[in-house]
Design an enzyme around this catalytic site. Structure first.
Site, PDB file in Angstrom:
ATOM      1  N   ARG A 126       0.839  -1.204   0.000  1.00  0.00           N
ATOM      2  CA  ARG A 126       0.000   0.000   0.000  1.00  0.00           C
ATOM      3  C   ARG A 126       0.873   1.253   0.000  1.00  0.00           C
ATOM      4  NH1 ARG A 126      -4.515   0.156   4.538  1.00  0.00           N
ATOM      5  NH2 ARG A 126      -2.765   0.786   5.841  1.00  0.00           N
TER       6      ARG A 126
ATOM      7  N   GLU B  13     -16.195   6.183   5.553  1.00  0.00           N
ATOM      8  CA  GLU B  13     -15.261   5.707   6.580  1.00  0.00           C
ATOM      9  C   GLU B  13     -15.624   6.300   7.936  1.00  0.00           C
ATOM     10  OE1 GLU B  13     -11.333   4.824   5.771  1.00  0.00           O
ATOM     11  OE2 GLU B  13     -11.329   5.672   3.763  1.00  0.00           O
TER      12      GLU B  13
ATOM     13  N   LYS C  17      -2.540   6.552   1.429  1.00  0.00           N
ATOM     14  CA  LYS C  17      -2.311   7.242   2.707  1.00  0.00           C
ATOM     15  C   LYS C  17      -1.388   8.436   2.501  1.00  0.00           C
ATOM     16  CE  LYS C  17      -1.993   5.164   6.807  1.00  0.00           C
ATOM     17  NZ  LYS C  17      -3.192   5.251   7.646  1.00  0.00           N
TER      18      LYS C  17
HETATM   19  C1  LIG Z   1      -8.525   6.623   6.384  1.00  0.00           C
HETATM   20  C2  LIG Z   1      -8.270   5.263   6.925  1.00  0.00           C
HETATM   21  N1  LIG Z   1      -9.180   4.302   6.737  1.00  0.00           N
HETATM   22  C3  LIG Z   1      -8.997   3.050   7.185  1.00  0.00           C
HETATM   23  C4  LIG Z   1      -7.855   2.699   7.884  1.00  0.00           C
HETATM   24  C5  LIG Z   1      -7.664   1.290   8.350  1.00  0.00           C
HETATM   25  O1  LIG Z   1      -6.659   0.658   7.592  1.00  0.00           O
HETATM   26  P1  LIG Z   1      -5.795  -0.523   8.197  1.00  0.00           P
HETATM   27  O2  LIG Z   1      -6.759  -1.558   8.641  1.00  0.00           O
HETATM   28  O3  LIG Z   1      -4.939  -0.979   7.074  1.00  0.00           O
HETATM   29  O4  LIG Z   1      -5.026   0.048   9.327  1.00  0.00           O
HETATM   30  C6  LIG Z   1      -6.879   3.677   8.122  1.00  0.00           C
HETATM   31  C7  LIG Z   1      -5.660   3.348   8.863  1.00  0.00           C
HETATM   32  O5  LIG Z   1      -4.654   3.044   8.276  1.00  0.00           O
HETATM   33  C8  LIG Z   1      -7.079   4.984   7.625  1.00  0.00           C
HETATM   34  O6  LIG Z   1      -6.158   5.942   7.824  1.00  0.00           O
END
Ligand SMILES: Cc1ncc(COP(=O)(O)O)c(C=O)c1O
Length: 345
Positions: A87, A226, A190
């Site tokens: 990612r 989200e 991200k």
């Molecule tokens: C905007 C956002 N959504 C979802 C997640 C959850 O992702 P993950 O399960 O890979 O940590 C995160 C954290 O990384 C995030 O910053």
């Protein structure tokens, strides 16, 4: 801060002192592997940057979040770290940085964790070393163009749980004015700017005693996207729903893990459709997922002064089961048939 002084059982989620960080630099388009891992470990310290560094002006930065911890077997492990590496490479490519090869990325994180291993809590306290790999344009330039020099750094922070108050239903607020992303923007990676945009709504919600905001989609303002920096899940009549990934939502690694666990438990999961808020508010249970949030129960959702409570604000049974299964695998207390546990040392 020597580890003996850390009160692991009461550690807040936040920046706590660590001893060693990783910092490597290349010229744009250069070869990351040409920078030896072992000579890139330094005492944790401030960085020195040109005032014209691209990251400062144009936000050319992307990052990841992860956790390293001692499992019940006493091993130092992380969770699906290869997925974070992939990612992060997508994030870097999206903002014209030179993607970091997965093997180099993982070696850098391992080396940083091992250099700080005295800061790891004993198993079972719920504390971890939070991992923060960050890749940014550090070279100076005035015009809007990719930075001539890039920096990849990793630092760690001993942390406790993300949401205050433990595993209880949290109050959430629907954000009605601001959107997190929109089609064609960068919601599925991200990049730092996504989080800059979330600061104002998040701060306002927290000032009003909400744990987080729920973001709606930019096109219709009707669908759940989200929950702050976590993915949203709702249980309606025994079926688990999470919004379809359309490019505006971050494809959470925890989200993917929960979908897999639920399906393998025989639960129907709908993850290929938009999720209207109106429908979600009928849920029997709600929760959100993320590396930091793990599985966090949503007790209530407020919108326009009206509050909808799920499962009387208590943790729902499926939320509880999925949480226990995920954490059991992460902590190596139950078998990991998926190969998700990533061994560091
Ligand atoms: C905007 C956002 N959504 C979802 C997640 C959850 O992702 P993950 O399960 O890979 O940590 C995160 C954290 O990384 C995030 O910053």
């Amino acid at each position: 801060m020597p580890s003996a002084k850390i009160d692991f059982a009461n550690l807040p989620f936040g920046l706590n002192a660590s001893d060693v960080m990783f910092v490597a630099q290349i010229k744009k388009g250069g070869e990351w592997r040409s920078v030896p891992i072992n000579s890139s470990l330094f005492p944790f310290q401030d960085l020195s940057l040109s005032p014209a560094a691209q990251v400062i002006h144009y936000g050319q930065t992307g990052f990841e979040g992860g956790k390293a911890y001692r499992s019940s077997k006493g091993r130092i492990v992380s969770f699906r770290l290869e997925e974070n590496a992939k990612r992060h490479a997508r994030t870097s490519a999206r903002i014209a940085l030179t993607p970091i090869p997965a093997d180099y990325y993982l070696e850098a994180i391992k080396a940083t964790v091992l250099a700080n291993k005295h800061l790891l809590a004993p198993p079972g306290l719920g504390a971890a070393l939070y991992l923060r790999p960050t890749h940014f344009g550090s070279g100076p330039q005035l015009g809007v163009a990719p930075a001539p020099v890039e920096t990849f750094m990793v630092f760690v922070s001993p942390v406790g749980p993300y949401f205050k108050g433990g595993f209880t239903g949290k109050p959430m607020l629907v954000e009605e004015n601001y959107r997190r992303s929109a089609p064609g923007l960068m919601g599925d990676v991200k990049v730092g700017g996504n989080y800059a945009g979330s600061l104002l709504p998040g701060t306002r919600a927290k000032a009003n005693d909400f744990a987080e905001v729920i973001y709606l989609d930019a096109m219709t303002g009707k669908n759940v996207e989200e929950v702050g920096a976590a993915n949203a899940f709702f249980v309606v009549n025994g079926v688990l729903y999470t919004p379809k990934l359309t490019g505006t939502i971050l494809p959470g690694i925890t989200r993917d893990s929960i979908i897999t666990l639920a399906r393998d438990m025989g639960i129907k999961v709908v993850d290929d459709q938009p999720l209207p808020l109106k429908f979600a508010l009928k849920a029997d249970e709600a929760f959100c997922t993320g590396t930091a949030a793990v599985v966090t129960p949503v007790g209530s959702i407020a919108k326009g002064g009206k509050k909808t409570t799920f499962n009387n604000g208590e943790v729902g049974p499926l939320t509880q089961t999925l949480y226990e299964t995920l954490v059991g695998i992460q902590e190596e207390r139950i078998p990991d048939p998926y190969g998700w546990v990533y061994v560091i040392g």
